[in-house]
Design a protein around this motif. Structure first.
Motif, PDB file in Angstrom:
ATOM      1  N   GLN A 154     -43.318  -4.927  18.227  1.00  0.00           N
ATOM      2  CA  GLN A 154     -43.973  -4.137  19.275  1.00  0.00           C
ATOM      3  C   GLN A 154     -45.473  -4.445  19.256  1.00  0.00           C
ATOM      4  O   GLN A 154     -46.090  -4.671  20.286  1.00  0.00           O
ATOM      5  N   ALA A 155     -46.051  -4.505  18.045  1.00  0.00           N
ATOM      6  CA  ALA A 155     -47.474  -4.821  17.927  1.00  0.00           C
ATOM      7  C   ALA A 155     -47.747  -6.231  18.455  1.00  0.00           C
ATOM      8  O   ALA A 155     -48.732  -6.469  19.155  1.00  0.00           O
ATOM      9  N   PHE A 202     -60.604 -10.586  11.908  1.00  0.00           N
ATOM     10  CA  PHE A 202     -59.753  -9.785  11.021  1.00  0.00           C
ATOM     11  C   PHE A 202     -59.780 -10.314   9.592  1.00  0.00           C
ATOM     12  O   PHE A 202     -59.833  -9.552   8.641  1.00  0.00           O
ATOM     13  N   MET A 251     -62.514  -8.924   7.492  1.00  0.00           N
ATOM     14  CA  MET A 251     -62.662  -7.487   7.242  1.00  0.00           C
ATOM     15  C   MET A 251     -62.409  -7.202   5.769  1.00  0.00           C
ATOM     16  O   MET A 251     -61.647  -7.900   5.116  1.00  0.00           O
ATOM     17  N   TYR A 306     -55.162  -5.029   4.186  1.00  0.00           N
ATOM     18  CA  TYR A 306     -54.187  -4.818   5.257  1.00  0.00           C
ATOM     19  C   TYR A 306     -54.665  -5.512   6.539  1.00  0.00           C
ATOM     20  O   TYR A 306     -53.914  -6.228   7.191  1.00  0.00           O
ATOM     21  N   MET A 307     -55.951  -5.305   6.883  1.00  0.00           N
ATOM     22  CA  MET A 307     -56.503  -5.899   8.103  1.00  0.00           C
ATOM     23  C   MET A 307     -56.582  -7.423   7.983  1.00  0.00           C
ATOM     24  O   MET A 307     -56.330  -8.149   8.938  1.00  0.00           O
ATOM     25  N   ARG A 314     -53.525  -9.023   8.990  1.00  0.00           N
ATOM     26  CA  ARG A 314     -53.227  -8.995  10.433  1.00  0.00           C
ATOM     27  C   ARG A 314     -53.676 -10.299  11.096  1.00  0.00           C
ATOM     28  O   ARG A 314     -53.210 -10.643  12.166  1.00  0.00           O
ATOM     29  N   ASP A 351     -46.138  -0.764   6.901  1.00  0.00           N
ATOM     30  CA  ASP A 351     -47.560  -0.806   6.603  1.00  0.00           C
ATOM     31  C   ASP A 351     -48.093   0.435   5.893  1.00  0.00           C
ATOM     32  O   ASP A 351     -49.291   0.639   5.812  1.00  0.00           O
ATOM     33  N   SER A 352     -47.186   1.283   5.406  1.00  0.00           N
ATOM     34  CA  SER A 352     -47.637   2.389   4.571  1.00  0.00           C
ATOM     35  C   SER A 352     -46.473   2.816   3.686  1.00  0.00           C
ATOM     36  O   SER A 352     -45.322   2.450   3.939  1.00  0.00           O
ATOM     37  N   THR A 360     -53.498   6.461   6.170  1.00  0.00           N
ATOM     38  CA  THR A 360     -53.798   5.032   6.208  1.00  0.00           C
ATOM     39  C   THR A 360     -54.692   4.642   7.392  1.00  0.00           C
ATOM     40  O   THR A 360     -54.857   3.467   7.677  1.00  0.00           O
ATOM     41  N   HIS A 366     -53.817   1.837  11.540  1.00  0.00           N
ATOM     42  CA  HIS A 366     -53.239   0.517  11.279  1.00  0.00           C
ATOM     43  C   HIS A 366     -52.367   0.152  12.478  1.00  0.00           C
ATOM     44  O   HIS A 366     -52.489   0.756  13.545  1.00  0.00           O
ATOM     45  N   ALA A 367     -51.476  -0.838  12.304  1.00  0.00           N
ATOM     46  CA  ALA A 367     -50.773  -1.385  13.471  1.00  0.00           C
ATOM     47  C   ALA A 367     -49.976  -0.356  14.274  1.00  0.00           C
ATOM     48  O   ALA A 367     -50.035  -0.336  15.496  1.00  0.00           O
ATOM     49  N   SER A 420     -50.700   0.659  18.111  1.00  0.00           N
ATOM     50  CA  SER A 420     -49.722   0.417  19.175  1.00  0.00           C
ATOM     51  C   SER A 420     -49.531   1.674  20.013  1.00  0.00           C
ATOM     52  O   SER A 420     -49.448   1.612  21.241  1.00  0.00           O
ATOM     53  N   ILE A 472     -55.154  -3.744  21.644  1.00  0.00           N
ATOM     54  CA  ILE A 472     -54.715  -3.462  20.267  1.00  0.00           C
ATOM     55  C   ILE A 472     -55.642  -4.113  19.259  1.00  0.00           C
ATOM     56  O   ILE A 472     -55.977  -3.533  18.220  1.00  0.00           O
ATOM     57  N   MET A 525     -57.886  -2.175  16.438  1.00  0.00           N
ATOM     58  CA  MET A 525     -57.737  -2.466  15.016  1.00  0.00           C
ATOM     59  C   MET A 525     -59.020  -3.016  14.414  1.00  0.00           C
ATOM     60  O   MET A 525     -59.321  -2.763  13.254  1.00  0.00           O
TER      61      MET A 525
END
Lengths: 563, 87
Positions: free
Chosen positions: A70-71, A111, A114, A118-119, A122, A301-302, B12, B15-16, B20, B47, B51
């Motif tokens: 989806q992202a 990104f 950063m 996590y970033m 990406r 992601d968590s 968190t 995040h993604a 979204s 997005i 981010m």
């Protein structure tokens, strides 16, 4: 030629999955509008492809796993990205490929720089979407595993989790890969999809071409390219025999794991998520001997919440009639979590992993223990700690467990107060003090994949020394015997949850030294059951005694393979 | 122009998955919507923009919108941000 990773025979046309060449020429253009139209066509095609993948993953693996796609779809439709590419085309008069590539790289770099891991990661998602658009611009037909038209045998360097997530079982007949061993991701996925696979065929990519006919023999680990009529006939027979044998084994499903003279053992399955319960039941598993809880933590992601974990454990406990052994979080080593920042290590397998992390990050550990305890009200749940190397760690883990129990009691939340607590034996030090550890546990489960690796000091991922990774090593046979005896001396049970438990050649030995529980990939259960049902405990004991007299792994393997 | 400040509560940050959700919600409105943090302002329909703000827990962000349905857009986004994205 390779390692038989998942049984069965696949005969079909080769489809090579490879990194496509995304080289393009940077060109000056005049037709700005035409170039923008090309960009939009490529965006549209990319969107359609991703939508197919997302829908399939959502349907078959759940919303969680589909979120990343989806992202990706939103990155494709990102107005900032699109206008930046359009501006480049217009202002610099360059072709869409060059404009896109430069823009994607700008965003990815942003990104990557950063100061948050996590970033940083990406950046690879953005590049991934960028290459998809670029492929469509270049007119490269990338293989869409989720929507194959013809039946194929997949050939690749290795298959990634996102490749295997998309595999359509009706179209993919089997796999052969250049790298990997019995415990690599591809091998494990092939077994759970019940597709024949041979891995570690080092020359495979040099000797096949798309469209070649190939035989993948996942029983003996052979690959035959463009077979002769004779070979084809003989393998068609072998495939038929295999199917017949499989059908015969399927009839064993509801029979007990019992020797001819009535000695019962438990044959149970290793699983990663509640979805795997179905395969366990189809193959006649009496319970779950290893629930690899780390899979609930991966590809997201968590951290999973207590509620999410509770639901997963409860679902498995309710679906299985027998015991469900839940191993607490085993990350580190080769298993990373994108949202947990672990230091880079020289020797990750000897480093900060599993219980070592949990005893340090008690917040993560307690959340999991609460979820497991709550699920114990719904079935025969047991807790198992991974990577214990000393008694202190066992005691510290049990203390935290007691704290959590007290918390739950004060909140009036139900759980089984008598739930069994055990540990993996996967470190030689733990095997040597099994008699001491047995006094403070209810059971052991021998994790052979790591125990072999640590006992023989052989990295199981390193192809140069894979011959030294020896399951039949006399040292392993002795350690196993020692652990089982130590458990029995305290009235505990002993199981095994590594690949060795699913190797039918070892079954007589394990039976003979008194192993009580065999936990394996669900598909291996029928073969092992067949072996156990066709011998007496007395015969197994004699075989075990004899096996212990040999001096080399080669001798042990030869002896046990010819019973 | 409508404007409102919100403090991010979920563990968190953005995040993604939350990003979204923000984009999908912002896309429902015709108004131009932005998200701002420490003087940086990004398109809430992007997005990567969201981010790249790198919003972590307890950060204050400003939601701004301009256009016909600006008030509705800001209300909806503020509600989503305050909900902690269901985490």
């Amino acid at each position: 030629m390779g390692t038989a990773a998942s049984p069965g025979i696949a005969i079909g046309k080769v489809l090579i999955l490879e990194e496509e060449n995304l080289d393009y020429q940077k060109k000056t253009i005049e037709d700005v509008e035409g170039e923008k139209a090309r960009l939009h066509d490529a965006l549209e095609s990319s969107k359609e492809q991703l939508q197919v993948i997302k829908d399939k993953v959502e349907r078959e693996m759940g919303n969680d796993k589909a979120e990343i796609f989806q992202a990706h779809l939103l990155v494709l439709a990102d107005p900032e990205l699109i206008s930046a590419v359009e501006n480049k085309i217009e202002n610099e008069k360059i072709n869409a490929e060059a404009a896109l590539d430069a823009t994607v790289e700008q965003f990815a770099t942003l990104f990557a720089n950063m100061d948050n891991d996590y970033m940083k990661e990406r950046a690879s998602d953005i590049r991934d979407v960028g290459s998809r658009i670029l492929k469509n611009l270049l007119g490269i037909d990338s293989v869409n595993l989720a929507a194959l038209d013809d039946e194929v045998v997949l050939i690749a360097d290795d298959l990634t989790p996102s490749d295997t997530a998309q595999v359509n079982k009706d179209k993919v007949l089997g796999f052969a890969t250049k790298i990997g061993g019995r415990t690599s991701h591809t091998a494990i996925m092939a077994r759970s999809l019940e597709l024949p696979a041979v891995v570690g065929v080092s020359e495979i990519l040099d000797i096949v071409e798309n469209g070649d006919q190939i035989i993948v023999d996942g029983v003996d680990g052979n690959i035959i390219i463009n077979p002769s009529d004779d070979q084809l006939a003989s393998y068609n027979n072998k495939a038929k025999e295999y199917e017949q044998r499989k059908a015969r084994l399927a009839e064993l499903k509801d029979l007990a794991g019992e020797t001819k003279d009535g000695h019962r053992v438990e044959l149970v399955a290793n699983i990663g998520t509640p979805k795997d319960v179905k395969g366990a039941l189809t193959n006649g598993a009496e319970g779950i001997g290893l629930f690899r809880s780390e899979f609930l933590y991966m590809d997201r992601d968590s951290f999973p919440t207590e509620e999410e974990q509770f639901e997963a454990y409860k679902e498995v406990a309710e679906k299985m009639e027998g015991p469900v052994v839940i191993r607490t979080l085993d990350i580190g080593g080769d298993k990373e979590l994108s949202y947990l920042d672990l230091p880079e290590e020289m020797n990750p397998f000897l480093g900060y992993r599993a219980i070592r992390i949990c005893l340090d990050r008690t917040d993560i550990f307690k959340t999991q223990l609460r979820a497991i305890l709550r699920a114990s009200a719904y079935g025969e749940v047991k807790i198992m700690y991974p990577m214990i190397s000393a008694l202190e760690q066992l005691r510290a883990s049990n203390e935290i467990l007691e704290e959590v129990k007290v918390e739950l009691k004060s909140e009036n939340i139900d759980f089984n107060e008598n739930l069994e607590v055990g540990m993996m034996i996967e470190i030689p030090a733990a095997a040597m003090i099994a008699d001491i550890l047995a006094k403070e546990t209810d059971f052991f489960s021998i994790g052979t994949n790591d125990l072999i690796q640590y006992t023989t000091a052989t990295d199981r991922m390193n192809e140069n020394i894979s011959h030294l990774y020896q399951p039949f090593h006399p040292a392993l046979l002795r350690l196993i015997k020692r652990v089982v005896e130590a458990a029995h001396a305290e009235g505990n049970w002993a199981g095994m949850c590594g690949e060795m438990a699913g190797d039918k050649r070892l079954a007589p030995y394990l039976l003979g030294v008194g192993l009580d529980e065999f936990s394996m990939s669900a598909v291996s259960i029928p073969e092992v059951k067949d072996q156990i049902r066709n011998m007496t405990l007395e015969e197994a004991k004699e075989i075990a005694q004899k096996a212990l007299t040999f001096s080399t792994a080669e001798e042990v393997e030869a002896f046990l393979s010819n019973i | 122009m409508v404007e409102k400040k919100v403090v991010i509560k979920n563990e968190t940050g953005i995040h993604a998955r939350p990003a979204s959700m923000i984009v999908q919600l912002a896309n429902k409105y015709g108004a131009e919507v932005t998200l701002g943090k420490d003087g940086n302002e990004v398109n809430a329909k992007s997005i990567m923009g969201i981010m790249s703000l790198g919003v972590s827990k307890s950060t204050e962000v400003t939601v701004k919108a301009e256009g016909e349905d600006a008030q509705d857009a800001v209300n909806a986004l503020v509600e989503l941000l305050e909900s902690g994205f269901g985490e």
